[in-house]
Scaffold this active site. Structure first.
Site, PDB file in Angstrom:
ATOM      1  N   LYS A  25       1.468  -1.573   0.089  1.00  2.31           N
ATOM      2  CA  LYS A  25      -0.379  -0.498   0.097  1.00  2.31           C
ATOM      3  C   LYS A  25       0.898   1.119   0.430  1.00  2.31           C
ATOM      4  O   LYS A  25       1.400   1.159   0.727  1.00  2.31           O
ATOM      5  CB  LYS A  25      -0.636   0.148   0.985  1.00  2.31           C
ATOM      6  CG  LYS A  25      -2.142   1.003   1.072  1.00  2.31           C
ATOM      7  CD  LYS A  25      -1.851   2.147   0.933  1.00  2.31           C
ATOM      8  CE  LYS A  25      -1.753   3.126   1.775  1.00  2.31           C
ATOM      9  NZ  LYS A  25      -2.041   3.955   1.447  1.00  2.31           N
ATOM     10  N   GLU A  80       8.959   1.886  11.325  1.00  2.00           N
ATOM     11  CA  GLU A  80      10.263   3.024  11.479  1.00  2.00           C
ATOM     12  C   GLU A  80       9.536   4.416  11.418  1.00  2.00           C
ATOM     13  O   GLU A  80       8.857   4.179  10.206  1.00  2.00           O
ATOM     14  CB  GLU A  80      10.339   2.131  10.322  1.00  2.00           C
ATOM     15  CG  GLU A  80      12.457   3.112  10.356  1.00  2.00           C
ATOM     16  CD  GLU A  80      12.192   4.024   9.004  1.00  2.00           C
ATOM     17  OE1 GLU A  80      11.787   5.586  10.211  1.00  2.00           O
ATOM     18  OE2 GLU A  80      12.431   4.168   7.758  1.00  2.00           O
ATOM     19  N   CYS A 133      13.749  10.555   7.062  1.00  2.00           N
ATOM     20  CA  CYS A 133      13.270  10.673   8.840  1.00  2.00           C
ATOM     21  C   CYS A 133      14.467  10.592   9.253  1.00  2.00           C
ATOM     22  O   CYS A 133      14.850  10.494  10.736  1.00  2.00           O
ATOM     23  CB  CYS A 133      12.642   8.899   8.849  1.00  2.00           C
ATOM     24  SG  CYS A 133      13.643   7.961   8.157  1.00  2.00           S
ATOM     25  N   GLU A 156       9.424  17.560  14.306  1.00  2.00           N
ATOM     26  CA  GLU A 156       9.627  16.370  13.161  1.00  2.00           C
ATOM     27  C   GLU A 156       8.875  17.943  12.096  1.00  2.00           C
ATOM     28  O   GLU A 156       7.624  18.128  11.839  1.00  2.00           O
ATOM     29  CB  GLU A 156       9.492  14.979  12.701  1.00  2.00           C
ATOM     30  CG  GLU A 156       9.778  14.850  11.661  1.00  2.00           C
ATOM     31  CD  GLU A 156       9.759  13.517  11.257  1.00  2.00           C
ATOM     32  OE1 GLU A 156      10.727  13.007  10.534  1.00  2.00           O
ATOM     33  OE2 GLU A 156       8.454  12.862  11.801  1.00  2.00           O
TER      34      GLU A 156
END
Length: 482
Positions: A173, A249, A283, A384
């Protein structure tokens, strides 16, 4: 371009005919019309994956490896096409997708092909009792592989390749912002000879759509997810009812510690790559630079001079280093953090907004941005941002820098720049993060564990660590004498 689901070896529309438009961040025009899946499409894909699982899992590891090598060869053969689609889909410069993302994807397929084929088992003998115990690793089952938009092909390869190598079947997906190369990858798997149902692709979004349907489906045994921490929490809630195995993750707010003895000739350009590469949409981005006060002014002067070379531009131009952000929505979010930084009392030293260029006005471009005068209590430093925005903070004592680095809900990555082995080892020991690079950035050995602490996720991937997720471990106890 029309992008359809790929289920049981065939392209398919959604049962209700629903579609959505995927826009290119270059100018926000429609790049592809994509099938919008939900529970019906997820169920079809799971049914196909469950039917394909037993014969695929009983295929020898060496035979599966041969197919994965063919997939890798096809990725290499279509490198330019795959690179161009990733670039048009999410905005990464073509120089990066062509030279790094696509070749690395092929490398991941080759690595796991050989790793799984060469994997052994453990044995424990008690001769005095006539007992031999040995272990077997058996494929986990059906995997939902949910990849992010920032590295569409590479992130999906990190999930599909080990899953197939260890005998699982996969339903991919991709993120709705970057759907194209997941379908192309499934086509390449089929072309290589991977049987129908072993790799399927269902398109859609998360809550109330394909993503949620896959995570909550009782026929899915494991979910491998890369994305935002908030989404990871939602996945844990959705998967709890069926006790799914999860590999998460998630996000990061990585600190780069620039020590007094750092080689600035290396630290400055690497720090720029760590925050401006892929427009900061990675990331492990080094979004906090903690710089010893004795070299703070020099580091800042060098860094801002170098940042001028990261000029936003058309990502299809091989000379471009800084492409657009993935969407208007995400660009608004990043600009909101820059406004918040100003409101919190930080100073925008350079950048802070879109470039003043009419030829880029239709796209999602943002100048490289540096924040100073901030501290670790500010949201612009703690949260973030996922854009080309670096906060630079001075420190006087290494213990202070380590404390600031650890004062974060995240723990995915970190960097340290020093010529002292003792200092490097202290930082590596004391900073709570899943990955620490010393005098380098984003160097990754596929054998090594990759993952994070805290809000950066659960689990590790790479080598045997991927095997732990994609397989079940069985102990067999054999009585060898009467």
């Amino acid at each position: 371009m029309q992008v359809r689901h790929f289920i049981n070896g065939e392209h398919a529309d959604s049962a209700d005919g629903a579609t959505f438009d995927s826009l290119t961040p270059v100018d926000n025009t429609v790049l592809a019309t994509v099938a919008l899946g939900g529970a019906a499409e997820a169920d079809r894909a799971v049914t196909a994956a469950r039917a394909a699982f037993e014969p695929w899992s009983r295929t020898s590891a060496r035979a599966r490896a041969a197919l994965l090598h063919r997939v890798a060869d096809l990725i290499d053969a279509r490198r330019d096409e795959l690179a161009e689609w990733d670039t048009r889909d999410m905005g990464a410069p073509i120089s990066d997708t062509r030279a790094m993302d696509v070749p690395r994807s092929a490398e991941i397929f080759r690595f796991f092909a050989e790793w799984a084929a060469g994997a052994g088992t453990q044995a424990y003998a008690r001769p005095e009792d006539g007992i031999l115990t040995y272990t077997l690793r058996e494929p986990l089952g059906v995997i939902a592989a949910i990849a992010p938009w920032n590295l569409p092909l590479l992130s999906m390869a990190w999930k599909v390749a080990p899953a197939l190598a260890f005998g699982c079947t996969v339903i991919a997906k991709p993120a709705e912002q970057s759907p194209v190369t997941a379908t192309l990858l499934a086509e390449l798997c089929a072309e290589a000879g991977v049987p129908p149902g072993v790799v399927s692709v269902v398109h859609g979004s998360g809550p109330g759509s394909a993503g949620e349907a896959l995570v909550s489906h009782p026929g899915v045994d494991g979910v491998a997810f890369t994305g935002a921490s908030a989404t990871g929490r939602a996945l844990m809630r959705s998967g709890a009812a069926t006790l799914k195995r999860l590999s998460l993750e998630l996000g990061g707010k990585s600190a780069s510690i620039i020590c007094a003895d750092a080689d600035l000739d290396e630290a400055v350009p690497a720090s720029a790559r760590a925050i401006f590469g892929n427009s900061g949409q990675i990331c492990v981005a080094g979004s906090r630079a903690l710089v010893h006060r004795s070299v703070y002014d020099e580091f800042l002067a060098r860094f801002t001079d170098l940042a001028a070379a990261w000029v936003p531009g058309d990502p299809m131009d091989p000379a471009t280093r800084l492409g657009p952000l993935v969407s208007r929505e995400h660009m608004s979010r990043v600009l909101g953090y820059i406004d918040l930084a100003r409101a919190e009392g930080a100073k925008v030293l350079i950048g802070g907004g879109p470039p003043d260029r009419p030829d880029l006005a239709a796209g999602n471009y943002l100048e490289p941005t540096v924040l100073v005068g901030a501290d670790n209590s500010m949201r612009c430093v703690r949260e973030e941002i996922f854009g080309p925005v670096l906060a630079v903070l001075p420190f006087d004592d290494l213990g202070e820098a380590i404390a600031v680095a650890n004062d974060s809900p995240y723990g995915l990555a970190g960097m340290a720049w020093t010529q002292s082995l003792d200092t490097a080892q202290r930082i590596a020991r004391e900073v709570r993060t899943g990955n620490m690079w010393i005098n380098c950035f984003s160097v990754r050995d596929p054998r090594a564990p990759f993952g994070g602490y805290g809000d950066s996720g659960i689990g590790r991937e790479g080598g045997d660590h991927s095997a732990e997720f994609y397989t079940e471990l069985k102990s067999v106890v054999l009585k060898t004498r009467v």
